[in-house]
Design a protein around this motif. Structure first.
Motif, PDB file in Angstrom:
ATOM      1  N   PRO B 109     -12.406  -9.478   9.028  1.00 37.20           N
ATOM      2  CA  PRO B 109     -11.326  -8.522   8.900  1.00 37.20           C
ATOM      3  C   PRO B 109     -11.771  -6.898   9.738  1.00 37.20           C
ATOM      4  O   PRO B 109     -10.798  -6.204   9.676  1.00 37.20           O
ATOM      5  N   GLY B 110     -12.858  -6.917  10.195  1.00 32.82           N
ATOM      6  CA  GLY B 110     -13.171  -5.714  10.903  1.00 32.82           C
ATOM      7  C   GLY B 110     -13.895  -4.483   9.745  1.00 32.82           C
ATOM      8  O   GLY B 110     -13.656  -5.114   8.436  1.00 32.82           O
ATOM      9  N   PHE B 111     -14.734  -3.955  10.163  1.00 32.11           N
ATOM     10  CA  PHE B 111     -15.363  -3.066   9.086  1.00 32.11           C
ATOM     11  C   PHE B 111     -14.362  -2.213   8.254  1.00 32.11           C
ATOM     12  O   PHE B 111     -14.773  -1.910   7.125  1.00 32.11           O
ATOM     13  N   SER B 112     -13.416  -1.965   8.785  1.00 30.43           N
ATOM     14  CA  SER B 112     -12.197  -1.366   7.767  1.00 30.43           C
ATOM     15  C   SER B 112     -11.174  -2.031   7.598  1.00 30.43           C
ATOM     16  O   SER B 112     -10.281  -1.569   7.081  1.00 30.43           O
ATOM     17  N   ALA B 113     -11.337  -3.398   7.631  1.00 26.96           N
ATOM     18  CA  ALA B 113     -10.113  -4.308   7.171  1.00 26.96           C
ATOM     19  C   ALA B 113      -8.790  -3.978   7.897  1.00 26.96           C
ATOM     20  O   ALA B 113      -7.897  -4.168   7.745  1.00 26.96           O
ATOM     21  N   ARG B 114      -9.285  -3.492   9.258  1.00 32.87           N
ATOM     22  CA  ARG B 114      -7.826  -3.224  10.030  1.00 32.87           C
ATOM     23  C   ARG B 114      -7.198  -4.506  10.343  1.00 32.87           C
ATOM     24  O   ARG B 114      -5.815  -4.201  10.311  1.00 32.87           O
ATOM     25  N   VAL B 115      -7.890  -5.489  10.299  1.00 33.47           N
ATOM     26  CA  VAL B 115      -7.151  -6.717  10.625  1.00 33.47           C
ATOM     27  C   VAL B 115      -5.845  -7.227   9.579  1.00 33.47           C
ATOM     28  O   VAL B 115      -4.913  -7.453   9.794  1.00 33.47           O
ATOM     29  N   LEU B 156      -6.224   0.628   4.077  1.00 29.24           N
ATOM     30  CA  LEU B 156      -6.316   1.614   5.084  1.00 29.24           C
ATOM     31  C   LEU B 156      -5.074   2.322   5.380  1.00 29.24           C
ATOM     32  O   LEU B 156      -5.072   3.441   5.727  1.00 29.24           O
ATOM     33  N   TRP B 157      -4.099   1.744   4.820  1.00 29.13           N
ATOM     34  CA  TRP B 157      -2.599   2.230   5.358  1.00 29.13           C
ATOM     35  C   TRP B 157      -2.232   3.270   4.269  1.00 29.13           C
ATOM     36  O   TRP B 157      -1.045   3.743   4.474  1.00 29.13           O
ATOM     37  N   ASP B 158      -2.738   3.456   3.119  1.00 26.73           N
ATOM     38  CA  ASP B 158      -2.132   4.275   2.070  1.00 26.73           C
ATOM     39  C   ASP B 158      -3.287   4.790   1.216  1.00 26.73           C
ATOM     40  O   ASP B 158      -3.696   4.018   0.620  1.00 26.73           O
ATOM     41  N   PRO B 159      -3.403   6.070   1.009  1.00 25.28           N
ATOM     42  CA  PRO B 159      -4.594   6.658   0.638  1.00 25.28           C
ATOM     43  C   PRO B 159      -4.396   6.475  -0.886  1.00 25.28           C
ATOM     44  O   PRO B 159      -5.418   6.258  -1.554  1.00 25.28           O
ATOM     45  N   GLU B 160      -3.282   6.500  -1.487  1.00 27.50           N
ATOM     46  CA  GLU B 160      -2.920   6.666  -2.753  1.00 27.50           C
ATOM     47  C   GLU B 160      -3.530   4.961  -3.367  1.00 27.50           C
ATOM     48  O   GLU B 160      -4.109   4.888  -4.059  1.00 27.50           O
ATOM     49  N   LEU B 161      -2.952   4.262  -2.760  1.00 24.61           N
ATOM     50  CA  LEU B 161      -3.387   2.704  -2.722  1.00 24.61           C
ATOM     51  C   LEU B 161      -4.817   2.443  -2.515  1.00 24.61           C
ATOM     52  O   LEU B 161      -5.487   1.698  -3.609  1.00 24.61           O
ATOM     53  N   ALA B 162      -5.392   3.170  -1.512  1.00 27.26           N
ATOM     54  CA  ALA B 162      -6.767   2.899  -1.414  1.00 27.26           C
ATOM     55  C   ALA B 162      -7.623   3.393  -2.396  1.00 27.26           C
ATOM     56  O   ALA B 162      -8.722   2.979  -3.080  1.00 27.26           O
ATOM     57  N   ALA B 163      -6.999   4.892  -3.059  1.00 22.37           N
ATOM     58  CA  ALA B 163      -7.615   5.334  -4.346  1.00 22.37           C
ATOM     59  C   ALA B 163      -7.783   4.527  -5.482  1.00 22.37           C
ATOM     60  O   ALA B 163      -8.763   4.195  -6.154  1.00 22.37           O
ATOM     61  N   THR B 178     -16.613  -0.065   2.294  1.00 25.38           N
ATOM     62  CA  THR B 178     -16.844  -0.063   3.842  1.00 25.38           C
ATOM     63  C   THR B 178     -15.557   0.686   4.618  1.00 25.38           C
ATOM     64  O   THR B 178     -14.212   0.752   4.041  1.00 25.38           O
ATOM     65  N   PHE B 179     -15.728   1.450   5.509  1.00 24.15           N
ATOM     66  CA  PHE B 179     -14.543   2.331   6.107  1.00 24.15           C
ATOM     67  C   PHE B 179     -14.889   2.583   7.572  1.00 24.15           C
ATOM     68  O   PHE B 179     -15.925   2.245   8.239  1.00 24.15           O
ATOM     69  N   THR B 180     -13.970   3.078   8.146  1.00 25.06           N
ATOM     70  CA  THR B 180     -14.163   3.431   9.481  1.00 25.06           C
ATOM     71  C   THR B 180     -14.941   4.638  10.176  1.00 25.06           C
ATOM     72  O   THR B 180     -14.565   5.660   9.187  1.00 25.06           O
TER      73      THR B 180
END
Lengths: 427, 427
Positions: B109-115, B156-163, B178-180
């Protein structure tokens, strides 16, 4: 050692080119095309050449200026301390700071003279490079041969011409060539291309050091356009590790075992980590990457080829044995904002407290003399060369910080972002 | 300390995702769109998702392989040591290497799940991230709660969902995200943008460490396409200094004083130089850049927020007092090519010869426990947790290097250039 007893040769200072640099030095047919200084409506002085406009950035000429007035605004000559551009004033400033010798990188041409190389008329470009080098060797350094390590600009667009210019300036006593840390970043063949071989051969033949200064790839270390400018200031020196790795693993060192490279303003404290890293990389990976240094380690090869340079770097001084006592040279960085002039001697003495005199001498002046084939003592007795002796010659000179503000200079204020800096620097 | 007496918790290892990871974990409507493993005509196994094809790069799964067979070619599951992807085999390999605990970063997925974030269908993307996290927490770590520090992928695409996802996994006992290392490099708002504030708040509220791994900007450190691959290998760890500077000078630390960041696989030996550099930058430049840390120095602020991590770094161990004894944690990096598994314990013991036991314990396991809220001793007695005790449990396990070559695996041979590597990695 006490600060007054140090002998200081700086392998990294900067000159601001005076407006009359090219006067009488170019063929008549290039009179209109010569680089020249223009005063802009905002009162700043800029260099112009080949359609490019290059401001004298304030941050590059802040010697003697209070830190509150540091900033990236373009500036005028009368807003600078005259030692930035006047050779006689420079020498007096050096003496007042206790600095015996200095190697001065260029400013407006860029560290690799890419501003000159950009001219489509290569005859013009070559004339300008040669005129600059002659001025630098004859006027700037030649006025005080006991005080300056000569340095030449490269002919960036043609390795054969570059080699010829190296041989020409070497005959005039010049043993340092300023160059880019990454030609590929400038759109040129990389360090891994045979393209440059004629230049490397000339450097080896003529005992000329390739001096690559941080920031000489033409790119600032920018993480994001809205990053604070402090990020770039922090990262610039260590960013040169890219050039160190690029050259250490390249074919250049293998094919030209006599080549020597200075990592100018790159700092030293990170070098022991870097050397561990290259040795471990060699141990873990050489069987598939095909690297081969014979029976030696990459760290040993590094010490044969690289001079590391520091302004103020207590960790590097502490770890000098891991770096290599023959591989470290001190810098003043006058008149840039990272310099502690006129108190750089005190800064060094404090950071090097407890270091044996013989070791400190190697870092403060002996390595600079050997690497750059420079002998000030052919002109000046050693006892007249210490910080204390030089300062006595300029006793009474005003070195206090003072405002050069003509009323126009504006502080950048808070929250300076990288994007705005890049815009101003590259405008 | 003798190697056998060490207790080792590694804050940086890697898992190769097993083919059945998503089985039964996604809503039925996403069955066709789920990430899956495909065998290619060349015999390699690749993950596919959202039109992307991500090979299992050999260099990322070389544990137990002779160094002669390291390389960047795509590989198949049966060419890997099973500990790469099988949790039970992994634990046995950890024990055979003497490693008590491990935090495992993702691979495909990549370290930040960017895939995953690249999917246009954000419901699908969110389902996949959550399914991965549940698998990682319940299956991978949950099978052996005494052996693994749980780690979650970000939305990675939505800070509220990320939180929200951080709060969800924290409730399941996960204290690492894990993050970029540079969201701006991925085309997202930078660390300097308020965009991410909901995520930072969740990390602080839930005591979750932001673990940023080298290479997580999605860019390799490439000087030139024809540079030897050794250049990139050398530079990768120290390249994380960019993230360290970016975050240290950012508003994030000032607005979220509780935030904590791990510089995963970034090394430690360069940190003392870096801390000197940030303090000097602050002293020389804050009056015009507007930086303000109150009465503290940037180096003090760094030690409140950053965990530095090392695999083998004798200089960093020597300079541990300058880094901060609470700010250093050991890593194994299994099954990557920089790991010394199964002899990492011996490597650490040798590098740390002469270090007092109490200080070595902080670096080898105590800091990892505190930073990541991980307590293996709730499940396993300390005397059963040493290198010697764990190895005794797996006495007789074959850990000698052996060829996993199925006849297809080809060594990269000599002269591997960065361009070819980038092509393979990003193809």
């Amino acid at each position: 050692m006490q600060a007054e007893d140090l002998i200081l040769i700086s392998v990294d200072d900067h000159l601001i080119e005076p407006p009359d640099l090219f006067a009488g030095r170019l063929p008549a047919r290039f009179a209109d095309a010569a680089p020249r200084v223009v005063r802009r409506p905002d009162g700043s002085d800029v260099w112009t050449f080949n359609g490019a406009v290059i401001p004298n950035i304030g941050l590059n000429a802040v010697a003697g200026r209070p830190k509150e007035e540091y900033g990236v605004e373009p500036t005028a000559f009368e807003e600078m301390r005259p030692g930035c551009y006047d050779i006689h004033e420079r020498v007096r400033d050096m003496s007042a700071g206790g600095v015996l010798g200095s190697m001065c990188f260029p400013s407006f041409p860029g560290f690799s003279a890419r501003v000159f190389a950009a001219a489509a008329d290569k005859d013009l470009a070559l004339s300008v490079v040669r005129a600059y080098n002659d001025w630098h060797l004859d006027e700037w350094c030649g006025s005080y041969p006991d005080r300056f390590i000569p340095m030449a600009l490269p002919v960036l667009w043609d390795p054969e011409l570059a080699a010829a210019e190296v041989r020409r300036v070497a005959a005039k006593g010049c043993h340092s060539l300023t160059f880019t840390e990454n030609p590929a970043a400038l759109g040129l063949p990389s360090f891994h291309d045979e393209h440059w071989d004629p230049l490397w051969q000339a450097l080896v033949d003529e005992d000329v050091v390739l001096s690559i200064h941080l920031g000489s790839s033409g790119k600032l270390s920018v993480t994001a356009p809205d990053a604070p400018v402090d990020v770039m200031i922090t990262l610039q020196p260590m960013n040169i590790c890219q050039a160190a790795a690029d050259l250490l693993w390249s074919r250049v060192l293998k094919k030209f075992p006599g080549i020597r490279i200075a990592l100018s303003e790159g700092g030293t404290g990170w070098i022991p980590y870097f050397l561990d890293r290259v040795d471990r990389t060699y141990d873990m990976h050489r069987r598939w990457t095909g690297q081969d240094f014979g029976g030696r380690l990459p760290s040993e090869v590094f010490r044969e080829h690289f001079l590391t340079c520091f302004i103020a770097d207590p960790v590097g001084i502490q770890l000098r044995g891991l770096i290599g006592l023959d591989n470290i040279a001190w810098e003043c960085d006058y008149p840039h904002s990272d310099s502690s002039w006129p108190y750089a001697a005190e800064e060094l003495a404090e950071a090097a407290a407890g270091v044996p005199d013989a070791e400190l001498n190697r870092m403060s002046f002996e390595n600079a003399m050997r690497w750059y084939s420079f002998d000030p003592f052919a002109y000046r007795a050693r006892e007249r060369s210490t910080v204390g002796a030089l300062r006595a010659e300029e006793a009474g000179r005003d070195v206090s910080t003072r405002s050069y503000d003509s009323g126009r200079f504006v502080r950048s204020g808070t929250g300076v972002e990288l994007g705005s800096l890049v815009e101003q620097v590259t405008a």
